[in-house]
Enzyme design. Sequence first.
Site, PDB file in Angstrom:
ATOM      1  N   GLU A 247      61.437  38.499  66.991  1.00 34.67           N
ATOM      2  CA  GLU A 247      61.785  39.759  67.659  1.00 34.67           C
ATOM      3  C   GLU A 247      61.070  39.743  69.000  1.00 34.67           C
ATOM      4  O   GLU A 247      59.862  39.961  69.055  1.00 34.67           O
ATOM      5  CB  GLU A 247      61.297  40.953  66.825  1.00 34.67           C
ATOM      6  N   CYS A 281      59.795  47.174  73.396  1.00 32.47           N
ATOM      7  CA  CYS A 281      60.722  46.050  73.553  1.00 32.47           C
ATOM      8  C   CYS A 281      62.123  46.537  73.871  1.00 32.47           C
ATOM      9  O   CYS A 281      62.884  45.845  74.510  1.00 32.47           O
ATOM     10  CB  CYS A 281      60.723  45.218  72.292  1.00 32.47           C
ATOM     11  N   GLU A 456      65.344  42.869  61.553  1.00 30.26           N
ATOM     12  CA  GLU A 456      64.363  43.628  60.781  1.00 30.26           C
ATOM     13  C   GLU A 456      64.979  44.986  60.482  1.00 30.26           C
ATOM     14  O   GLU A 456      65.726  45.524  61.280  1.00 30.26           O
ATOM     15  CB  GLU A 456      63.055  43.741  61.570  1.00 30.26           C
TER      16      GLU A 456
HETATM   17  P1  NAD Z   1      52.446  38.000  72.950  1.00 31.07           P
HETATM   18  O1  NAD Z   1      53.618  37.124  72.714  1.00 31.07           O
HETATM   19  O2  NAD Z   1      51.494  37.666  74.025  1.00 31.07           O
HETATM   20  O3  NAD Z   1      51.549  38.124  71.624  1.00 31.07           O
HETATM   21  C1  NAD Z   1      52.109  38.502  70.395  1.00 31.07           C
HETATM   22  C2  NAD Z   1      51.258  37.944  69.266  1.00 31.07           C
HETATM   23  O4  NAD Z   1      51.329  36.525  69.274  1.00 31.07           O
HETATM   24  C3  NAD Z   1      49.770  38.308  69.336  1.00 31.07           C
HETATM   25  O5  NAD Z   1      49.325  38.625  68.028  1.00 31.07           O
HETATM   26  C4  NAD Z   1      49.134  37.004  69.816  1.00 31.07           C
HETATM   27  O6  NAD Z   1      47.808  36.842  69.406  1.00 31.07           O
HETATM   28  C5  NAD Z   1      50.022  35.978  69.142  1.00 31.07           C
HETATM   29  N1  NAD Z   1      49.980  34.649  69.758  1.00 31.07           N
HETATM   30  C6  NAD Z   1      49.706  34.323  71.045  1.00 31.07           C
HETATM   31  N2  NAD Z   1      49.804  32.992  71.213  1.00 31.07           N
HETATM   32  C7  NAD Z   1      50.128  32.453  70.015  1.00 31.07           C
HETATM   33  C8  NAD Z   1      50.385  31.126  69.542  1.00 31.07           C
HETATM   34  N3  NAD Z   1      50.305  30.069  70.346  1.00 31.07           N
HETATM   35  N4  NAD Z   1      50.728  30.968  68.261  1.00 31.07           N
HETATM   36  C9  NAD Z   1      50.845  32.017  67.429  1.00 31.07           C
HETATM   37  N5  NAD Z   1      50.594  33.298  67.801  1.00 31.07           N
HETATM   38  C10 NAD Z   1      50.253  33.514  69.083  1.00 31.07           C
HETATM   39  O7  NAD Z   1      53.058  39.452  73.155  1.00 31.07           O
HETATM   40  P2  NAD Z   1      52.314  40.779  73.651  1.00 31.07           P
HETATM   41  O8  NAD Z   1      52.048  40.664  75.101  1.00 31.07           O
HETATM   42  O9  NAD Z   1      51.192  41.106  72.724  1.00 31.07           O
HETATM   43  O10 NAD Z   1      53.494  41.856  73.381  1.00 31.07           O
HETATM   44  C11 NAD Z   1      54.478  42.121  74.292  1.00 31.07           C
HETATM   45  C12 NAD Z   1      55.772  41.381  73.972  1.00 31.07           C
HETATM   46  O11 NAD Z   1      56.235  41.703  72.663  1.00 31.07           O
HETATM   47  C13 NAD Z   1      56.871  41.816  74.910  1.00 31.07           C
HETATM   48  O12 NAD Z   1      57.635  40.713  75.334  1.00 31.07           O
HETATM   49  C14 NAD Z   1      57.724  42.726  74.034  1.00 31.07           C
HETATM   50  O13 NAD Z   1      59.028  42.908  74.454  1.00 31.07           O
HETATM   51  C15 NAD Z   1      57.609  42.075  72.714  1.00 31.07           C
HETATM   52  N6  NAD Z   1      57.970  43.018  71.641  1.00 31.07           N
HETATM   53  C16 NAD Z   1      59.155  42.836  70.944  1.00 31.07           C
HETATM   54  C17 NAD Z   1      59.539  43.740  69.950  1.00 31.07           C
HETATM   55  C18 NAD Z   1      60.817  43.569  69.157  1.00 31.07           C
HETATM   56  O14 NAD Z   1      60.913  44.120  68.071  1.00 31.07           O
HETATM   57  N7  NAD Z   1      61.821  42.854  69.642  1.00 31.07           N
HETATM   58  C19 NAD Z   1      58.712  44.810  69.660  1.00 31.07           C
HETATM   59  C20 NAD Z   1      57.538  44.970  70.380  1.00 31.07           C
HETATM   60  C21 NAD Z   1      57.174  44.058  71.353  1.00 31.07           C
END
Ligand code: NAD
Length: 487
Positions: A247, A281, A456
């Site tokens: 997502e 998002c 989801e």
């Molecule tokens: P992010 O991708 O930086 O981090 C998300 C999670 O991934 C965190 O828990 C982080 O620790 C983990 N992570 C980071 N690097 C990793 C790796 N190499 N391996 C595994 N896990 C790792 O995102 P963010 O900045 O925290 O959140 C914002 C993003 O989330 C935006 O792009 C937003 O649109 C998206 N989002 C999507 C939805 C949806 O349902 N489609 C909902 C909310 C947020």
Amino acid sequence: MQTFQQYIGGAFEDAGETFETLDPATGKPWAQMPAASPADVDRAVRAAEAAFFSPEWAGMTATQRGKLLMRLADLVAEHAPKLAELETRDTGKIIRETSAQIAYVAEYYRYYAGLADKIEGAHLPIDKPDMEVWLRREPVGVVAAIVPWNSQLFLSAVKIGPALAAGCTVVLKASEEGPAPMLEFARIFDQAGFPAGVLNVITGGPEAGAALTSHAGVAHVAFTGGPETARHIVRNSAENLASTSLELGGKSPFIVFDDADLESAVNAQVSGIFAATGQSCVAGSRLVIQKGIKDAFLARLKEKAEAVVIGAPDDMATEVGPLCTLKQRDHALRLIEASAQAGAKVVTGGAALEGQGFFFPPTVLDCSDAPEAPCLSNEFFGPVLSVVDFETEAEALEIANNTAFGLASGVFTRNLTRAHRMIRGIRAGIVWVNTYRAVSPIAPFGGHGLSGHGREGGLQAALDYTKVKAVWLRTSDDPIPDPFVMR
Ligand code: NAD
């Protein structure tokens, strides 16, 4: 400073290392969080694996699993104020939203509680007279759930709920930005009576995430976050060929035709881009507006944007709080600057607010004469709206679909036949018509393209945590005929 513990195998414990988490309203540290080491991650996956095969969990009926989920739903509802307070403190998301959202999170657990014993297999009308063939739906195994900082309780409920309903076990990695509500959730979960190890909650950044997603014990990775992180996750999960549901972000079009109810559409746009301080998002971050209504719409939107109450996230009167991190604020500033250079005009906002904390005002950028402005293609994840105008319906559709994302969309029109044409033509996982930002546990949620894959919410989400086993039972007592011919 408050301290929080991780939750592994049914026990609360300190991790070897800790990190500080900041209060986004002040920019100052307020709590110590456990940083899961690769060894902690390994123990958490092993605990989930042991629980998955244990008689206490594997031998439980689906109805019993449903009852435990119902108890969890009641506990979440009971503790919603505390969970909301922590989410607000640690992420800066306004209390007005966290209070309402977390009370609703209980409904997600309730929905999946009810669904647990309705995940059915099937009997097949097989084309051989002496065979009975049926399909069993079995849980996929250990699920690694990874969530971003915005709406962690909500985004984890849409993973934990269907995964446990299906009979899986879960290791949830909370975000390193604002993990407090998830670690508190673990305390609540612990009271529901699930066997030890069914849910494990750890926290930490990319290192912990990489250790979790590449662990050989993980069967499925359920991820919410950005597309770049998703690429790392898919590469890591490929080690064991674990399945994934992703997502990701969006650049969702919010399309308004001349015949729309202006006041209603403006209010929906305010909700679509300024609610949750734009850190959503599904933010309707591209206003695609018909020329005849553009000036009136922008004037009303500007008025509302400038009247928004910006303030402390724990004040019920606040409508827009701080961004979660300084990094997010700097990203918004850089993207606005690059867009202005490409010809985007600032209608309102555009500069960070003075003072402590990571505050950013509601901002509107008119890109009608700047089709290449980077704000039209890049996600802000903040309260910044980019505007493009159009003349014809075909043009509106072309602009709406001119994105690598495909999560949500909104269409505002009173013309029924046009609404249907737009619904068919828009490439996105969600189309809201004359409304925006509505969600329910009953409706699937997810996107296409850079917005990810998998759904989801709804029945489909629970099915995605199962694998199908085909069972063949021969009903004849006669000897098996010619063994060299496939039956
Ligand atoms: P992010 O991708 O930086 O981090 C998300 C999670 O991934 C965190 O828990 C982080 O620790 C983990 N992570 C980071 N690097 C990793 C790796 N190499 N391996 C595994 N896990 C790792 O995102 P963010 O900045 O925290 O959140 C914002 C993003 O989330 C935006 O792009 C937003 O649109 C998206 N989002 C999507 C939805 C949806 O349902 N489609 C909902 C909310 C947020």
